[in-house]
Scaffold this motif. Structure first.
Motif, PDB file in Angstrom:
ATOM      1  N   PRO A  95       0.914  -1.337  -0.058  1.00  9.47           N
ATOM      2  CA  PRO A  95       0.165   0.014  -0.126  1.00  9.47           C
ATOM      3  C   PRO A  95       0.944   1.223   0.108  1.00  9.47           C
ATOM      4  CG  PRO A  95      -0.696  -1.516   1.365  1.00  9.47           C
ATOM      5  CD  PRO A  95       0.595  -2.031   0.969  1.00  9.47           C
ATOM      6  N   GLY A  96       0.637   2.146  -0.961  1.00 12.64           N
ATOM      7  CA  GLY A  96       1.279   3.446  -0.867  1.00 12.64           C
ATOM      8  C   GLY A  96       2.408   3.394  -1.768  1.00 12.64           C
ATOM      9  N   ASP A  97       2.988   2.279  -2.320  1.00  9.89           N
ATOM     10  CA  ASP A  97       3.687   2.270  -3.495  1.00  9.89           C
ATOM     11  C   ASP A  97       3.632   3.381  -4.691  1.00  9.89           C
ATOM     12  OD1 ASP A  97       5.071   0.033  -2.102  1.00  9.89           O
ATOM     13  OD2 ASP A  97       4.444  -1.523  -3.739  1.00  9.89           O
ATOM     14  N   ALA A  98       4.564   4.016  -5.046  1.00 11.61           N
ATOM     15  CA  ALA A  98       4.448   4.867  -6.063  1.00 11.61           C
ATOM     16  C   ALA A  98       4.292   4.155  -7.402  1.00 11.61           C
ATOM     17  CB  ALA A  98       5.379   5.963  -6.076  1.00 11.61           C
ATOM     18  N   VAL A  99       3.768   4.884  -8.430  1.00 12.23           N
ATOM     19  CA  VAL A  99       3.683   4.077  -9.802  1.00 12.23           C
ATOM     20  C   VAL A  99       3.792   5.277 -10.899  1.00 12.23           C
ATOM     21  CG1 VAL A  99       1.147   4.378  -9.982  1.00 12.23           C
ATOM     22  CG2 VAL A  99       2.361   2.845 -11.380  1.00 12.23           C
ATOM     23  N   ARG A 112       9.817   2.614  -2.882  1.00 12.13           N
ATOM     24  CA  ARG A 112       9.303   1.585  -3.671  1.00 12.13           C
ATOM     25  C   ARG A 112       8.454   2.261  -4.799  1.00 12.13           C
ATOM     26  NH1 ARG A 112       8.750  -3.766  -1.949  1.00 12.13           N
ATOM     27  NH2 ARG A 112       6.615  -3.703  -2.907  1.00 12.13           N
ATOM     28  N   ILE A 113       8.928   2.112  -6.213  1.00  8.17           N
ATOM     29  CA  ILE A 113       8.297   2.447  -7.300  1.00  8.17           C
ATOM     30  C   ILE A 113       8.088   1.457  -8.302  1.00  8.17           C
ATOM     31  CG2 ILE A 113       8.679   4.429  -9.138  1.00  8.17           C
ATOM     32  CD1 ILE A 113      10.948   5.585  -7.156  1.00  8.17           C
ATOM     33  N   TRP A 114       6.772   1.506  -8.561  1.00  6.38           N
ATOM     34  CA  TRP A 114       6.496   0.663 -10.007  1.00  6.38           C
ATOM     35  C   TRP A 114       6.600   1.227 -11.286  1.00  6.38           C
ATOM     36  CZ3 TRP A 114       6.057  -4.542  -9.393  1.00  6.38           C
ATOM     37  CH2 TRP A 114       5.946  -4.963  -8.006  1.00  6.38           C
ATOM     38  N   LEU A 115       7.410   1.034 -12.265  1.00  9.06           N
ATOM     39  CA  LEU A 115       7.367   1.381 -13.445  1.00  9.06           C
ATOM     40  C   LEU A 115       6.530   0.827 -14.443  1.00  9.06           C
ATOM     41  CD1 LEU A 115       8.789   3.603 -15.667  1.00  9.06           C
ATOM     42  CD2 LEU A 115      10.539   1.791 -15.732  1.00  9.06           C
ATOM     43  N   VAL A 116       5.673   1.261 -14.871  1.00  8.74           N
ATOM     44  CA  VAL A 116       4.680   0.695 -16.005  1.00  8.74           C
ATOM     45  C   VAL A 116       5.023   1.223 -17.237  1.00  8.74           C
ATOM     46  CG1 VAL A 116       2.395   0.017 -16.930  1.00  8.74           C
ATOM     47  CG2 VAL A 116       3.023   0.444 -14.367  1.00  8.74           C
ATOM     48  N   GLN A 117       5.580   0.452 -18.106  1.00  9.65           N
ATOM     49  CA  GLN A 117       6.261   0.978 -19.537  1.00  9.65           C
ATOM     50  C   GLN A 117       5.178   0.379 -20.590  1.00  9.65           C
ATOM     51  OE1 GLN A 117      10.504  -0.104 -18.901  1.00  9.65           O
ATOM     52  NE2 GLN A 117      10.761   1.660 -20.633  1.00  9.65           N
ATOM     53  N   ARG A 165      17.473   0.418  -6.901  1.00  3.33           N
ATOM     54  CA  ARG A 165      17.818  -0.770  -7.672  1.00  3.33           C
ATOM     55  C   ARG A 165      16.538  -1.494  -8.309  1.00  3.33           C
ATOM     56  NH1 ARG A 165      17.501  -5.456  -4.596  1.00  3.33           N
ATOM     57  NH2 ARG A 165      17.092  -4.955  -2.355  1.00  3.33           N
ATOM     58  N   ALA A 166      16.587  -1.997  -9.565  1.00  6.60           N
ATOM     59  CA  ALA A 166      15.576  -2.769 -10.104  1.00  6.60           C
ATOM     60  C   ALA A 166      15.439  -4.082  -9.563  1.00  6.60           C
ATOM     61  CB  ALA A 166      15.386  -2.780 -11.395  1.00  6.60           C
ATOM     62  N   THR A 167      14.353  -4.325  -9.169  1.00  7.05           N
ATOM     63  CA  THR A 167      14.405  -5.907  -8.511  1.00  7.05           C
ATOM     64  C   THR A 167      13.273  -6.708  -9.614  1.00  7.05           C
ATOM     65  OG1 THR A 167      12.409  -5.136  -7.226  1.00  7.05           O
ATOM     66  CG2 THR A 167      14.721  -5.224  -6.205  1.00  7.05           C
ATOM     67  N   LEU A 175       6.576  -4.083 -16.779  1.00  9.08           N
ATOM     68  CA  LEU A 175       6.378  -4.100 -15.365  1.00  9.08           C
ATOM     69  C   LEU A 175       7.875  -4.027 -14.562  1.00  9.08           C
ATOM     70  CD1 LEU A 175       4.473  -3.247 -12.964  1.00  9.08           C
ATOM     71  CD2 LEU A 175       4.116  -5.490 -12.743  1.00  9.08           C
ATOM     72  N   THR A 176       8.303  -3.039 -13.927  1.00  4.23           N
ATOM     73  CA  THR A 176       9.401  -3.117 -13.141  1.00  4.23           C
ATOM     74  C   THR A 176       9.152  -2.419 -11.776  1.00  4.23           C
ATOM     75  OG1 THR A 176      10.779  -2.789 -15.289  1.00  4.23           O
ATOM     76  CG2 THR A 176      12.003  -2.670 -13.335  1.00  4.23           C
ATOM     77  N   LEU A 177       9.825  -3.042 -10.638  1.00  2.72           N
ATOM     78  CA  LEU A 177       9.830  -2.415  -9.459  1.00  2.72           C
ATOM     79  C   LEU A 177      11.158  -2.149  -9.081  1.00  2.72           C
ATOM     80  CD1 LEU A 177       8.535  -2.156  -6.658  1.00  2.72           C
ATOM     81  CD2 LEU A 177       9.332  -4.278  -6.038  1.00  2.72           C
ATOM     82  N   TYR A 178      11.352  -0.849  -8.546  1.00  4.59           N
ATOM     83  CA  TYR A 178      12.476  -0.146  -8.204  1.00  4.59           C
ATOM     84  C   TYR A 178      12.347   0.148  -6.773  1.00  4.59           C
ATOM     85  CZ  TYR A 178      14.006   0.824 -12.969  1.00  4.59           C
ATOM     86  OH  TYR A 178      14.418   0.817 -14.143  1.00  4.59           O
ATOM     87  N   ILE A 179      13.510  -0.492  -5.981  1.00  4.82           N
ATOM     88  CA  ILE A 179      13.576  -0.338  -4.609  1.00  4.82           C
ATOM     89  C   ILE A 179      14.695   0.370  -4.112  1.00  4.82           C
ATOM     90  CG2 ILE A 179      13.781  -1.622  -2.271  1.00  4.82           C
ATOM     91  CD1 ILE A 179      12.238  -3.900  -3.731  1.00  4.82           C
ATOM     92  N   ARG A 180      14.596   1.529  -3.021  1.00  5.62           N
ATOM     93  CA  ARG A 180      15.600   2.251  -2.796  1.00  5.62           C
ATOM     94  C   ARG A 180      16.525   1.550  -1.839  1.00  5.62           C
ATOM     95  NH1 ARG A 180      16.805   7.092  -3.824  1.00  5.62           N
ATOM     96  NH2 ARG A 180      14.687   7.541  -4.573  1.00  5.62           N
ATOM     97  N   ARG A 181      17.801   1.587  -2.049  1.00  4.94           N
ATOM     98  CA  ARG A 181      18.777   0.881  -1.413  1.00  4.94           C
ATOM     99  C   ARG A 181      18.869   1.359   0.073  1.00  4.94           C
ATOM    100  NH1 ARG A 181      22.277  -1.253  -5.172  1.00  4.94           N
ATOM    101  NH2 ARG A 181      22.106  -0.566  -7.371  1.00  4.94           N
ATOM    102  N   THR A 182      19.063   0.581   0.956  1.00  2.74           N
ATOM    103  CA  THR A 182      19.142   0.916   2.288  1.00  2.74           C
ATOM    104  C   THR A 182      20.953   0.649   2.709  1.00  2.74           C
ATOM    105  OG1 THR A 182      18.991  -1.353   3.095  1.00  2.74           O
ATOM    106  CG2 THR A 182      16.964   0.302   3.116  1.00  2.74           C
ATOM    107  N   ALA A 183      21.139   1.322   3.866  1.00  3.95           N
ATOM    108  CA  ALA A 183      22.684   1.281   4.101  1.00  3.95           C
ATOM    109  C   ALA A 183      23.183  -0.084   4.347  1.00  3.95           C
ATOM    110  CB  ALA A 183      22.661   2.050   5.423  1.00  3.95           C
ATOM    111  N   GLY A 184      24.280  -0.571   3.206  1.00  2.00           N
ATOM    112  CA  GLY A 184      25.027  -1.673   3.264  1.00  2.00           C
ATOM    113  C   GLY A 184      24.234  -2.486   2.391  1.00  2.00           C
ATOM    114  N   SER A 185      23.301  -2.114   1.566  1.00  2.00           N
ATOM    115  CA  SER A 185      22.563  -3.119   0.460  1.00  2.00           C
ATOM    116  C   SER A 185      23.231  -2.462  -0.855  1.00  2.00           C
ATOM    117  CB  SER A 185      21.226  -2.631   0.511  1.00  2.00           C
ATOM    118  OG  SER A 185      20.854  -1.484   0.086  1.00  2.00           O
TER     119      SER A 185
END
Length: 503
Positions: free
Chosen positions: A398-402, A449-454, A481-483, A493-503
Motif C-alpha cells: 500500500p502506498g507504493d508509487a507508480v 518503492r516505485i512501480w514503473l509501467v512502461q 535498484r531494479a528488482t 512492469l519493473t519494481l525499483y526499491i531504494r537501497r538501504t545502508a549496506g545494500s
C-alpha cells in the motif's frame, strides 16, 4: 362469396406470412451459432491494451471520457460512450465483450438475409454459418472494441442498399435508412467509409429495368449525407492522427496473403478452400445471371482492401481489422459456392444436399478447432494485463508509487483497476502529466518503492521527450535498484526499491 380483389389480397398476405415463417430459421440459425461461438470461453483471454482503454475510459465519468476523446481518441468516441453505459453493469470480460459477440451474431443474420434476397435462402444460411465458424469472427466477437459492431453496421447498411436497389422505383425510406446507418458506421470507425466506394461500384453495375438514373442519384445523395454526418469526426480525428495511427506501416506485396491467413487463423489449407469457394461463388453468380449479387459481393469483398492498401502506399491507413467488414462478403460468396456444389450432387433425395452442406460445415468447424482454441487461451492477446495485475496484487505494498510511461497512456494498462487501487499515482505524475525535471527528482527521492509501467510504443519510440527523460532520471538514480522486471506482451512492469545502508 368474397369479392375477387379481397381474395387476392388475402392470398397475397397469406403467401407473405408463409414465406416469412418458412425463411426465419434460415436467418436465426446463423445468428444463434455465431453468438454461441463468440460467447464460448469469452472470459478466458486476458484484456489487452486496446481493450484496457475501452474498459478504463468507459467506466470513468462523462467528463473524463470527453476529455480523453478530445485529447487523444475521438475516432473511438461513440464506442467509448457505449462502453460507458455497458460498464455500469460491471467491468468483467463477459459484460464488456458481449456487445461484440451480439454484433457478430447480428452480422451473421444480415449475411443470411442478403443471401436470401439475392440468391437463395440456403446460400444465405450457409454464408451466415461460414461467417460464424471463421476464427477471425470469434477473435473480434470476443473483444471489447468496436470492429464487430462495424461489421454488423456494414451488413445492415448493405441490406438497406439491396432493399433500395430491388425496388423498381427509388424509395426514400431505404436510402434514408442507408444514409443513417453508414453515418453511424463511420462514427464507430472512420475507415469503415472505404465501404462507400464499393457500394458506388454496386450501384453503377446494378441492373435496373427502369429508373436507373434516379437510383444512382438517390444513392449519391444518401452517400453524401453519410459523409456529411461523419465530417465533424473526420476533422477532429485528423488533428489526432499522429497519436492514433502513426504506428501504421506501409503494407507490402504480401499483405493480401497475410490478410487471408488472418481470416483463417493461420490455416493455409482453409485459405485455399476459401479462395476456391470465392472463385466458385463468383462464377456461379456471373454465369447464372445473378449479376446483381455479383455486383454487390465482389466489390464489397475487394475494394476496401484495394483502396486501403493503395492509399497506404502514400499515407498508411491499412490494418486488417479496419476492413473486417469485407469478410462478410467473403462468407456470402462461400455460402453461394456451397449451395452450388451440394445442389449438383447426383442424389434424388431432397434432404441430402442440406445434409451434405451441414457435413462440410462440420468438417470446417473441426479444421478450425485448433485456431479457435488458440484464440481462447488466457494469453492469446498481444498483452496479458491479467497477469500484470496479478503480479501487482502479489508484490505491491500500500502506498507504493507508480510511474506510467508515457504518462497519458495509463488507460492502456489499468483495465484490472483493483490491482492499482492501493498504489500512489499522483506523486510522480500530475494527472497523466509529467512533472518538471527538478520536481520529478525531488518526488523520486522521497519514494522507497516505485512501480514503473512502461507502455512501449509500437516502434519503441516515445512521442514525447518527457518519457525518455524521466526514464533516464529513474535509471540513473544510484539510490534505486531494479528488482522485479517482467514483460506482459508489449507492456513492461519493473519494481525499483531504494537501497538501504549496506545494500
Amino acid at each position: 362469396m368474397a369479392p375477387t380483389g379481397t381474395q387476392s389480397t388475402t392470398t397475397a398476405l397469406s403467401d407473405t406470412a408463409g414465406h416469412r415463417a418458412a425463411t426465419w430459421p434460415y436467418l436465426v440459425i446463423p445468428g444463434v451459432v455465431t453468438l454461441g461461438m463468440c460467447m464460448w470461453r469469452i472470459s478466458v483471454p486476458s484484456y489487452w491494451r486496446d481493450e484496457s482503454v475501452s474498459v478504463t475510459v468507459g467506466r470513468g465519468g462523462l467528463g473524463a471520457l470527453t476529455s480523453f476523446i478530445s485529447r487523444i481518441d475521438a475516432v473511438h468516441g461513440l464506442y467509448y460512450l457505449l462502453m460507458h453505459l455497458v460498464t455500469r453493469l460491471g467491468t468483467s470480460e463477459v459484460i464488456t465483450r458481449t456487445p461484440s459477440a451480439v454484433a457478430s451474431g447480428v452480422a451473421a443474420v444480415g449475411i443470411a438475409a442478403i443471401g436470401g434476397r439475392l440468391y437463395s435462402a440456403k446460400a444465405g444460411l450457409y454464408g451466415g454459418l461460414l461467417y460464424g465458424l471463421l476464427p477471425i469472427t470469434s477473435r473480434y466477437g470476443q473483444e471489447a472494441r468496436q470492429y464487430a459492431m462495424v461489421s454488423a453496421g456494414a451488413v445492415l447498411a448493405t441490406y438497406f442498399l439491396v432493399r433500395a436497389l430491388q425496388d423498381s422505383r427509388p424509395q426514400i425510406r431505404w436510402y434514408a435508412a442507408y444514409a443513417a446507418t453508414m453515418g453511424l458506421v463511420g462514427w464507430l470507425h472512420l475507415y469503415a467509409l472505404f465501404l462507400l466506394p464499393a457500394h458506388a461500384a454496386t450501384v453503377g453495375m446494378w441492373r435496373h429495368p427502369r429508373w436507373r438514373r434516379r437510383h444512382r442519384a438517390s444513392w449519391g445523395l444518401a452517400a453524401l449525407a453519410a459523409v456529411l454526418l461523419v465530417s465533424p469526426l473526420a476533422v477532429v480525428a485528423r488533428g489526432q492522427e499522429a497519436a492514433q495511427v502513426s504506428w501504421l506501416e506501409r503494407p507490402g506485396t504480401r499483405a493480401l496473403y497475410s490478410l487471408g491467413l488472418w481470416v483463417t487463423g493461420g490455416g493455409r489449407v482453409l485459405l485455399l478452400v476459401l479462395v476456391a469457394a470465392v472463385v466458385v461463388g463468383t462464377a456461379r453468380l456471373l454465369v447464372r445471371d445473378h449479376r446483381n449479387a455479383a455486383a454487390l459481393t465482389v466489390p464489397w469483398m475487394c475494394l476496401p482492401f484495394v483502396l486501403a492498401w493503395s492509399v497506404s502506399q502514400v499515407h498508411p491507413v491499412y490494418h486488417p481489422r479496419y476492413i473486417l467488414y469485407s469478410v462478410c462478403a467473403l462468407a456470402l460468396l462461400g455460402g453461394v459456392a456451397l449451395d452450388t456444389v451440394v445442389g449438383r450432387l447426383p442424389v434424388g433425395r431432397s434432404w441430402f444436399p442440406v445434409a451434405a452442406a451441414v457435413t462440410v460445415l462440420a468438417v470446417l468447424a473441426l479444421v478450425t478447432l485448433p485456431a479457435q482454441l488458440a484464440e481462447r487461451e488466457p494469453r492469446s492477446r498481444p498483452d496479458d494485463l491479467r497477469s500484470l495485475a496479478a503480479a501487482l496484487r502479489r508484490h505491491s505494498h500500500p502506498g507504493d508509487a507508480v510511474l506510467y510511461l508515457p504518462a497519458d497512456r495509463q488507460a492502456f494498462a489499468t483495465a484490472y483497476a483493483d490491482a492499482f487501487a492501493r498504489l500512489n499515482t499522483t506523486t510522480l505524475q500530475d494527472h497523466e502529466t509529467n512533472l518538471e525535471p527538478g520536481s520529478f527528482r525531488s518526488a523520486l527521492a522521497a519514494e522507497s518503492r516505485i512501480w514503473l509501467v512502461q507502455i512501449l510504443p509500437h516502434d519503441h519510440r516515445y512521442r514525447s521527450a518527457a518519457s525518455p527523460r524521466d526514464l533516464a532520471i529513474l535509471k540513473n538514480d544510484k539510490g534505486l535498484r531494479a528488482t522485479i522486471s517482467r514483460r506482459f506482451g508489449s507492456i513492461r512492469l519493473t519494481l525499483y526499491i531504494r537501497r538501504t545502508a549496506g545494500s
